[in-house]
Write a protein that holds these residues in place. Sequence first.
Motif, PDB file in Angstrom:
ATOM      1  N   VAL A   7      -4.562   8.678   6.222  1.00 34.39           N
ATOM      2  CA  VAL A   7      -4.129   7.562   5.367  1.00 34.39           C
ATOM      3  C   VAL A   7      -4.130   6.274   6.187  1.00 34.39           C
ATOM      4  CG1 VAL A   7      -2.173   6.537   4.127  1.00 34.39           C
ATOM      5  CG2 VAL A   7      -2.779   8.925   3.728  1.00 34.39           C
ATOM      6  N   TYR A   8      -3.550   6.319   7.369  1.00 36.14           N
ATOM      7  CA  TYR A   8      -3.495   5.120   8.229  1.00 36.14           C
ATOM      8  C   TYR A   8      -4.907   4.625   8.518  1.00 36.14           C
ATOM      9  CZ  TYR A   8       1.180   6.976   9.510  1.00 36.14           C
ATOM     10  OH  TYR A   8       2.455   7.476   9.522  1.00 36.14           O
ATOM     11  N   GLN A   9      -5.780   5.545   8.878  1.00 35.35           N
ATOM     12  CA  GLN A   9      -7.175   5.203   9.180  1.00 35.35           C
ATOM     13  C   GLN A   9      -7.846   4.586   7.955  1.00 35.35           C
ATOM     14  OE1 GLN A   9      -9.489   8.684  10.131  1.00 35.35           O
ATOM     15  NE2 GLN A   9     -11.016   7.507  11.262  1.00 35.35           N
ATOM     16  N   LYS A  21      -1.531   3.227  -5.244  1.00 32.73           N
ATOM     17  CA  LYS A  21      -2.374   2.674  -4.169  1.00 32.73           C
ATOM     18  C   LYS A  21      -2.373   3.605  -2.969  1.00 32.73           C
ATOM     19  CE  LYS A  21      -2.023  -2.214  -5.287  1.00 32.73           C
ATOM     20  NZ  LYS A  21      -1.589  -3.543  -4.853  1.00 32.73           N
ATOM     21  N   TYR A  22      -1.198   4.105  -2.609  1.00 35.32           N
ATOM     22  CA  TYR A  22      -1.084   5.042  -1.494  1.00 35.32           C
ATOM     23  C   TYR A  22      -1.977   6.258  -1.739  1.00 35.32           C
ATOM     24  CZ  TYR A  22       1.075   8.228   1.867  1.00 35.32           C
ATOM     25  OH  TYR A  22       1.299   9.114   2.895  1.00 35.32           O
ATOM     26  N   GLY A  23      -1.943   6.773  -2.956  1.00 34.53           N
ATOM     27  CA  GLY A  23      -2.751   7.933  -3.307  1.00 34.53           C
ATOM     28  C   GLY A  23      -4.244   7.698  -3.173  1.00 34.53           C
ATOM     29  N   MET A  24      -4.685   6.451  -3.372  1.00 36.42           N
ATOM     30  CA  MET A  24      -6.110   6.131  -3.222  1.00 36.42           C
ATOM     31  C   MET A  24      -6.552   6.267  -1.758  1.00 36.42           C
ATOM     32  SD  MET A  24      -6.558   2.983  -5.995  1.00 36.42           S
ATOM     33  CE  MET A  24      -6.901   1.887  -4.679  1.00 36.42           C
ATOM     34  N   HIS A  25      -5.624   6.104  -0.819  1.00 36.97           N
ATOM     35  CA  HIS A  25      -5.935   6.214   0.610  1.00 36.97           C
ATOM     36  C   HIS A  25      -5.718   7.630   1.140  1.00 36.97           C
ATOM     37  CE1 HIS A  25      -6.239   1.877   0.888  1.00 36.97           C
ATOM     38  NE2 HIS A  25      -5.024   1.743   0.396  1.00 36.97           N
ATOM     39  N   HIS A  26      -5.010   8.451   0.371  1.00 34.55           N
ATOM     40  CA  HIS A  26      -4.603   9.783   0.822  1.00 34.55           C
ATOM     41  C   HIS A  26      -5.738  10.782   0.619  1.00 34.55           C
ATOM     42  CE1 HIS A  26      -2.100  13.309   1.375  1.00 34.55           C
ATOM     43  NE2 HIS A  26      -1.092  12.524   1.728  1.00 34.55           N
ATOM     44  N   PRO A  27      -6.113  11.534   1.652  1.00 31.20           N
ATOM     45  CA  PRO A  27      -7.278  12.418   1.545  1.00 31.20           C
ATOM     46  C   PRO A  27      -7.126  13.622   0.615  1.00 31.20           C
ATOM     47  CG  PRO A  27      -6.170  12.765   3.633  1.00 31.20           C
ATOM     48  CD  PRO A  27      -5.502  11.586   2.981  1.00 31.20           C
ATOM     49  N   VAL A  28      -5.902  14.033   0.271  1.00 28.19           N
ATOM     50  CA  VAL A  28      -5.761  15.210  -0.592  1.00 28.19           C
ATOM     51  C   VAL A  28      -5.208  14.884  -1.977  1.00 28.19           C
ATOM     52  CG1 VAL A  28      -5.572  16.791   1.361  1.00 28.19           C
ATOM     53  CG2 VAL A  28      -3.491  15.927   0.283  1.00 28.19           C
ATOM     54  N   MET A  29      -4.696  13.672  -2.165  1.00 29.33           N
ATOM     55  CA  MET A  29      -4.188  13.290  -3.486  1.00 29.33           C
ATOM     56  C   MET A  29      -5.371  12.955  -4.389  1.00 29.33           C
ATOM     57  SD  MET A  29      -0.853  10.940  -2.828  1.00 29.33           S
ATOM     58  CE  MET A  29       0.623  11.606  -2.093  1.00 29.33           C
ATOM     59  N   LYS A  30      -5.463  13.665  -5.491  1.00 28.80           N
ATOM     60  CA  LYS A  30      -6.576  13.466  -6.423  1.00 28.80           C
ATOM     61  C   LYS A  30      -6.181  12.630  -7.626  1.00 28.80           C
ATOM     62  CE  LYS A  30      -9.129  15.739  -3.728  1.00 28.80           C
ATOM     63  NZ  LYS A  30      -9.882  14.953  -2.767  1.00 28.80           N
ATOM     64  N   GLN A  35       0.821  -1.215   0.000  1.00 30.23           N
ATOM     65  CA  GLN A  35       0.000   0.000   0.000  1.00 30.23           C
ATOM     66  C   GLN A  35       0.854   1.263   0.000  1.00 30.23           C
ATOM     67  OE1 GLN A  35      -3.448  -0.310  -0.370  1.00 30.23           O
ATOM     68  NE2 GLN A  35      -2.742  -2.414  -0.601  1.00 30.23           N
ATOM     69  N   PHE A  36       2.066   1.160   0.517  1.00 29.50           N
ATOM     70  CA  PHE A  36       2.964   2.311   0.578  1.00 29.50           C
ATOM     71  C   PHE A  36       3.954   2.319  -0.592  1.00 29.50           C
ATOM     72  CE2 PHE A  36       1.268   2.137   4.784  1.00 29.50           C
ATOM     73  CZ  PHE A  36       1.235   3.462   5.213  1.00 29.50           C
ATOM     74  N   CYS A  37       4.373   1.151  -1.040  1.00 26.56           N
ATOM     75  CA  CYS A  37       5.357   1.045  -2.115  1.00 26.56           C
ATOM     76  C   CYS A  37       4.765   1.455  -3.462  1.00 26.56           C
ATOM     77  CB  CYS A  37       5.902  -0.381  -2.183  1.00 26.56           C
ATOM     78  SG  CYS A  37       7.265  -0.570  -3.335  1.00 26.56           S
ATOM     79  N   ASP A  38       3.534   1.079  -3.712  1.00 28.03           N
ATOM     80  CA  ASP A  38       2.836   1.468  -4.939  1.00 28.03           C
ATOM     81  C   ASP A  38       2.157   2.812  -4.670  1.00 28.03           C
ATOM     82  OD1 ASP A  38       0.976   1.899  -6.996  1.00 28.03           O
ATOM     83  OD2 ASP A  38       0.582  -0.249  -7.234  1.00 28.03           O
ATOM     84  N   PHE A  39       2.751   3.882  -5.162  1.00 26.31           N
ATOM     85  CA  PHE A  39       2.281   5.230  -4.835  1.00 26.31           C
ATOM     86  C   PHE A  39       0.874   5.500  -5.361  1.00 26.31           C
ATOM     87  CE2 PHE A  39       3.183   9.937  -4.468  1.00 26.31           C
ATOM     88  CZ  PHE A  39       3.478   9.907  -3.115  1.00 26.31           C
TER      89      PHE A  39
END
Length: 151
Positions: free
Chosen positions: A139-141, A30-39, A24-28
Amino acid sequence: MLNNKNRLKLEDEFEVDIHTLYEQFCDFKKYGMHHPVMKNVTIVQDKSPEYIEYEVNEEVLLFGFIKVRPNYKAKVIEIEKHKQLRYTSQVKPNVYLNIDFHFEEESGKTKMVEYIEVTTNKLVAFIFLGILKKAHLKVYQNIKYHFKKIV
């Protein structure tokens, strides 16, 4: 003024194995899908195994009401597979960001420690670290919720 490094440490524990969380962290993307401000997150350059560079479009409410749309490139570097990742970015002119993630598994749970370092002037660092802390805790949540839905 730019040699002013400001640091923040965040940590959390996840109810998933290290390989699942690390992905979830290595594939940015995927990380972006969890991130509240990354569109939007797109791959710009894949230089694996050295790094992968992404273009990131964000939408942030500064002070809760001023909408800003940062656009920047970020590199994801695997320092040690399933153990440590590094994100590096020049988020804005004179704002440099380095984030190191450390992963450790014990009894089927994964502890993750995040070290954030921002190099810029003190005022910008204070504001930026506040936004980052709030976003990364979300993101963690979101990741925890994601894995609860799957199980």
